[in-house]
Design a protein around this motif. Structure first.
Motif, PDB file in Angstrom:
ATOM      1  N   GLN A 211      41.080  56.261  38.551  1.00 19.07           N
ATOM      2  CA  GLN A 211      40.561  55.975  37.210  1.00 19.07           C
ATOM      3  C   GLN A 211      41.678  55.662  36.207  1.00 19.07           C
ATOM      4  O   GLN A 211      41.400  55.338  35.064  1.00 19.07           O
ATOM      5  CB  GLN A 211      39.763  57.193  36.684  1.00 19.07           C
ATOM      6  CG  GLN A 211      38.336  57.268  37.207  1.00 19.07           C
ATOM      7  CD  GLN A 211      38.285  57.756  38.643  1.00 19.07           C
ATOM      8  OE1 GLN A 211      38.942  58.736  38.986  1.00 19.07           O
ATOM      9  NE2 GLN A 211      37.531  57.073  39.489  1.00 19.07           N
ATOM     10  N   SER A 212      42.944  55.762  36.640  1.00 19.22           N
ATOM     11  CA  SER A 212      44.030  55.653  35.660  1.00 19.22           C
ATOM     12  C   SER A 212      44.565  54.230  35.468  1.00 19.22           C
ATOM     13  O   SER A 212      45.617  54.041  34.892  1.00 19.22           O
ATOM     14  CB  SER A 212      45.169  56.610  36.037  1.00 19.22           C
ATOM     15  OG  SER A 212      45.732  56.234  37.273  1.00 19.22           O
ATOM     16  N   PHE A 213      43.844  53.219  35.973  1.00 22.85           N
ATOM     17  CA  PHE A 213      44.348  51.855  35.849  1.00 22.85           C
ATOM     18  C   PHE A 213      44.029  51.256  34.487  1.00 22.85           C
ATOM     19  O   PHE A 213      42.981  51.501  33.918  1.00 22.85           O
ATOM     20  CB  PHE A 213      43.774  50.981  36.966  1.00 22.85           C
ATOM     21  CG  PHE A 213      44.444  51.256  38.267  1.00 22.85           C
ATOM     22  CD1 PHE A 213      45.535  50.526  38.669  1.00 22.85           C
ATOM     23  CD2 PHE A 213      44.023  52.307  39.059  1.00 22.85           C
ATOM     24  CE1 PHE A 213      46.199  50.820  39.842  1.00 22.85           C
ATOM     25  CE2 PHE A 213      44.675  52.618  40.234  1.00 22.85           C
ATOM     26  CZ  PHE A 213      45.763  51.860  40.627  1.00 22.85           C
TER      27      PHE A 213
ATOM     28  N   GLY B 225      50.967  47.239  39.835  1.00 22.52           N
ATOM     29  CA  GLY B 225      50.116  48.404  40.099  1.00 22.52           C
ATOM     30  C   GLY B 225      50.047  48.829  41.556  1.00 22.52           C
ATOM     31  O   GLY B 225      49.230  49.664  41.918  1.00 22.52           O
ATOM     32  N   LYS B 226      50.914  48.278  42.411  1.00 19.69           N
ATOM     33  CA  LYS B 226      50.892  48.606  43.847  1.00 19.69           C
ATOM     34  C   LYS B 226      51.194  50.082  44.099  1.00 19.69           C
ATOM     35  O   LYS B 226      50.462  50.761  44.820  1.00 19.69           O
ATOM     36  CB  LYS B 226      51.920  47.756  44.619  1.00 19.69           C
ATOM     37  CG  LYS B 226      51.760  46.266  44.470  1.00 19.69           C
ATOM     38  CD  LYS B 226      52.771  45.502  45.308  1.00 19.69           C
ATOM     39  CE  LYS B 226      54.222  45.755  44.950  1.00 19.69           C
ATOM     40  NZ  LYS B 226      54.579  45.331  43.574  1.00 19.69           N
TER      41      LYS B 226
ATOM     42  N   ASN C 145      42.962  39.277  32.310  1.00 22.01           N
ATOM     43  CA  ASN C 145      41.813  38.419  31.999  1.00 22.01           C
ATOM     44  C   ASN C 145      40.695  38.715  33.014  1.00 22.01           C
ATOM     45  O   ASN C 145      40.865  39.543  33.903  1.00 22.01           O
ATOM     46  CB  ASN C 145      42.218  36.943  31.998  1.00 22.01           C
ATOM     47  CG  ASN C 145      42.682  36.455  33.370  1.00 22.01           C
ATOM     48  OD1 ASN C 145      42.225  36.949  34.406  1.00 22.01           O
ATOM     49  ND2 ASN C 145      43.583  35.489  33.380  1.00 22.01           N
ATOM     50  N   ASP C 146      39.545  38.040  32.859  1.00 19.59           N
ATOM     51  CA  ASP C 146      38.377  38.368  33.689  1.00 19.59           C
ATOM     52  C   ASP C 146      38.666  38.239  35.175  1.00 19.59           C
ATOM     53  O   ASP C 146      38.282  39.098  35.968  1.00 19.59           O
ATOM     54  CB  ASP C 146      37.194  37.466  33.322  1.00 19.59           C
ATOM     55  CG  ASP C 146      36.604  37.880  31.984  1.00 19.59           C
ATOM     56  OD1 ASP C 146      36.960  38.986  31.509  1.00 19.59           O
ATOM     57  OD2 ASP C 146      35.811  37.102  31.421  1.00 19.59           O
ATOM     58  N   PHE C 147      39.360  37.165  35.540  1.00 21.16           N
ATOM     59  CA  PHE C 147      39.667  36.939  36.952  1.00 21.16           C
ATOM     60  C   PHE C 147      40.559  38.051  37.496  1.00 21.16           C
ATOM     61  O   PHE C 147      40.305  38.613  38.562  1.00 21.16           O
ATOM     62  CB  PHE C 147      40.356  35.572  37.111  1.00 21.16           C
ATOM     63  CG  PHE C 147      40.955  35.373  38.484  1.00 21.16           C
ATOM     64  CD1 PHE C 147      40.151  35.021  39.563  1.00 21.16           C
ATOM     65  CD2 PHE C 147      42.332  35.579  38.695  1.00 21.16           C
ATOM     66  CE1 PHE C 147      40.705  34.865  40.829  1.00 21.16           C
ATOM     67  CE2 PHE C 147      42.881  35.426  39.959  1.00 21.16           C
ATOM     68  CZ  PHE C 147      42.067  35.066  41.019  1.00 21.16           C
ATOM     69  N   GLN C 148      41.581  38.381  36.720  1.00 25.35           N
ATOM     70  CA  GLN C 148      42.532  39.423  37.152  1.00 25.35           C
ATOM     71  C   GLN C 148      41.859  40.796  37.198  1.00 25.35           C
ATOM     72  O   GLN C 148      42.113  41.590  38.095  1.00 25.35           O
ATOM     73  CB  GLN C 148      43.717  39.461  36.189  1.00 25.35           C
ATOM     74  CG  GLN C 148      44.555  38.193  36.226  1.00 25.35           C
ATOM     75  CD  GLN C 148      45.428  38.042  34.992  1.00 25.35           C
ATOM     76  OE1 GLN C 148      45.181  38.650  33.947  1.00 25.35           O
ATOM     77  NE2 GLN C 148      46.461  37.221  35.083  1.00 25.35           N
TER      78      GLN C 148
ATOM     79  N   ASN D  84      39.831  45.307  40.319  1.00 22.69           N
ATOM     80  CA  ASN D  84      38.720  46.185  40.716  1.00 22.69           C
ATOM     81  C   ASN D  84      38.467  46.122  42.216  1.00 22.69           C
ATOM     82  O   ASN D  84      38.234  47.143  42.851  1.00 22.69           O
ATOM     83  CB  ASN D  84      37.448  45.810  39.955  1.00 22.69           C
ATOM     84  CG  ASN D  84      37.270  46.685  38.736  1.00 22.69           C
ATOM     85  OD1 ASN D  84      37.560  47.886  38.773  1.00 22.69           O
ATOM     86  ND2 ASN D  84      36.819  46.089  37.639  1.00 22.69           N
ATOM     87  N   GLU D  85      38.533  44.898  42.753  1.00 24.46           N
ATOM     88  CA  GLU D  85      38.331  44.732  44.203  1.00 24.46           C
ATOM     89  C   GLU D  85      39.425  45.469  44.980  1.00 24.46           C
ATOM     90  O   GLU D  85      39.154  46.119  45.989  1.00 24.46           O
ATOM     91  CB  GLU D  85      38.337  43.245  44.572  1.00 24.46           C
ATOM     92  CG  GLU D  85      37.029  42.555  44.278  1.00 24.46           C
ATOM     93  CD  GLU D  85      37.135  41.027  44.401  1.00 24.46           C
ATOM     94  OE1 GLU D  85      36.158  40.367  44.031  1.00 24.46           O
ATOM     95  OE2 GLU D  85      38.201  40.516  44.835  1.00 24.46           O
ATOM     96  N   ASN D  86      40.669  45.348  44.489  1.00 21.33           N
ATOM     97  CA  ASN D  86      41.791  46.025  45.148  1.00 21.33           C
ATOM     98  C   ASN D  86      41.588  47.541  45.171  1.00 21.33           C
ATOM     99  O   ASN D  86      41.829  48.191  46.183  1.00 21.33           O
ATOM    100  CB  ASN D  86      43.105  45.691  44.445  1.00 21.33           C
ATOM    101  CG  ASN D  86      43.582  44.274  44.755  1.00 21.33           C
ATOM    102  OD1 ASN D  86      42.947  43.563  45.543  1.00 21.33           O
ATOM    103  ND2 ASN D  86      44.663  43.853  44.141  1.00 21.33           N
TER     104      ASN D  86
END
Ligand SMILES: [Zn+2]
Ligand SMILES: [Zn+2]
Length: 390
Positions: free
Chosen positions: A153-155, A207-208, A161-164, A169-171
């Motif tokens: 939850q800390s991201f 964010g890796k 932007n919307d695409f990123q 979220n998918e990651n």
């Protein structure tokens, strides 16, 4: 006048005085250790509040662990909240943490059966010590302090932007399901052909490592697994020291081979290793590959089927600022002035770590890429500068 006061009168006025004192100091009399994990309020609930709270707890249960990060002069560590430690409320062991195991022996004699019971104390095994064991596992993982608060939850999304945002979220979802399947593998419930390595690849600051650490913490806290975070360059340095002292390196590698989950952060970073160090690294990867151990790798080096966007690559060939990094003393056409530490822009993971290690990782790893996800830190830094320049 005073002589006419009866004993009862004196007693009751003393009683009143005590009550007055207590009502004045009420707050400090009921003061409990301060909650540091955010799970409960400053004061212990009074009897009435407790009832209300019990009613509420049916509606909304906070099942997070009462764990916080204790900061002392030069050390950060996970700790159990002094106010919310489940041991304090435990009726089974009354706070000792011990479990009493009763053994009943039945003896048959000529006079009949005799029962003899022995009480064995098993220290620190009461269910209420669960949080303390998790804290121990978390501290053993050696998570660097800047990632200690990581969780799914800390991201931060405000710089995307919307695409990123969708990609991020998918990651996170992919990683959450990797954690679920990893826990299942360790508990023996999954097909053996399941991937048990995870490689998080992409640019600096995307964010890796945060996602890798969130996963490690998730697996430790929800499944009581052992884990360890190690930085690639730090490991190479440790191995170098072993080599110089003519030791085998086994004392360092043993734990890394054995833990349930290993994070190797910044895989491929730095470039002063010798053959011996690479061989030891290869042993580590090979051991975890053979033993099907959950291994999370973060790296700026991309696998063969990925590529950095041309415009992201900081080619500086048109304006040579320094030729320090170039072995020939002149900036070369291919890499410009890209420092050795940033060779990932132009060099693939295969080129960096060699075919042997790369092919093993490729075979058993899932890949999550962070390409085109900008660095949060860099963006915040830029916004700060924009503000400053106004
Ligand atoms: Zn607390
Ligand atoms: Zn207990």
């Amino acid at each position: 006048m005073s002589s006419s006061r009866s004993f009862e009168e004196i007693f009751s006025s003393l009683q009143n005085l005590i009550e007055l004192r207590e009502s004045e100091e009420g707050a400090s009399v009921t003061l409990m250790p301060k909650c540091l994990c955010g799970k409960s309020d400053y004061f212990m609930p009074q009897a009435k509040d407790l009832e209300e709270e019990l009613d509420e707890s049916h509606e909304e249960q906070d099942d997070s662990e009462p764990i916080y990060i204790e900061r002392s002069a030069n050390k950060f560590r996970f700790a159990v909240c002094p106010a919310c430690n489940p041991r304090l409320q435990c009726r089974l062991c009354e706070g000792t943490g011990h479990r009493v195991l009763k053994e009943v022996h039945v003896f048959e004699t000529d006079d009949g059966e005799f029962e003899h019971s022995i009480e064995n104390i098993s220290p620190n095994t009461c269910a209420c010590t669960h949080t303390e064991r998790i804290v121990e596992l978390l501290n053993q993982a050696e998570i660097p302090c800047k990632y200690m608060e990581a969780d799914f939850q800390s991201f931060r999304f405000e710089h995307l932007n919307d695409f990123q945002r969708k990609k991020m979220n998918e990651n996170i979802h992919k990683m959450e399901s990797f954690c679920d399947s990893s826990a299942a593998i360790i508990k023996g419930g999954k097909a053996s052909n399941h991937k048990y390595f995870m490689t998080l690849t992409g640019p600096v600051g995307s964010g890796k490592t945060l996602l890798a650490t969130a996963s490690l913490k998730n697996l430790i806290m929800n499944h009581n697994l052992t884990g360890r975070f190690v930085e690639f360059q730090f490991l190479l340095n440790q191995l170098k020291a072993e080599y110089e002292q003519k030791r085998s390196g086994f004392s360092i590698l043993k734990h890394l081979i054995e833990v349930d989950i290993l994070i190797i952060d910044e895989f491929g970073k730095g470039r002063n290793e010798n053959e011996w160090q690479l061989e030891k690294l290869d042993d580590l990867i090979n051991s975890r590959y053979n033993a099907k151990k959950i291994t999370i790798i973060t790296t700026n080096y991309l696998p063969q089927n990925f590529k950095y966007d041309e415009k992201e690559i900081p080619l500086t060939t048109h304006k040579p600022k320094s030729n320090y990094w170039s072995p020939s003393g002149k900036p070369d056409a291919l890499t410009g002035n890209i420092p050795v530490n940033e060779s990932f822009w132009t060099q693939t993971m295969l080129e960096r770590v060699g075919a042997r290690m790369y092919e093993r990782i490729l075979e058993v790893s899932e890949f999550i890429d962070f390409l085109n996800i900008p660095s949060y830190r860099k963006l915040m830094g830029k916004n700060f500068l924009d503000l400053y320049n106004k």
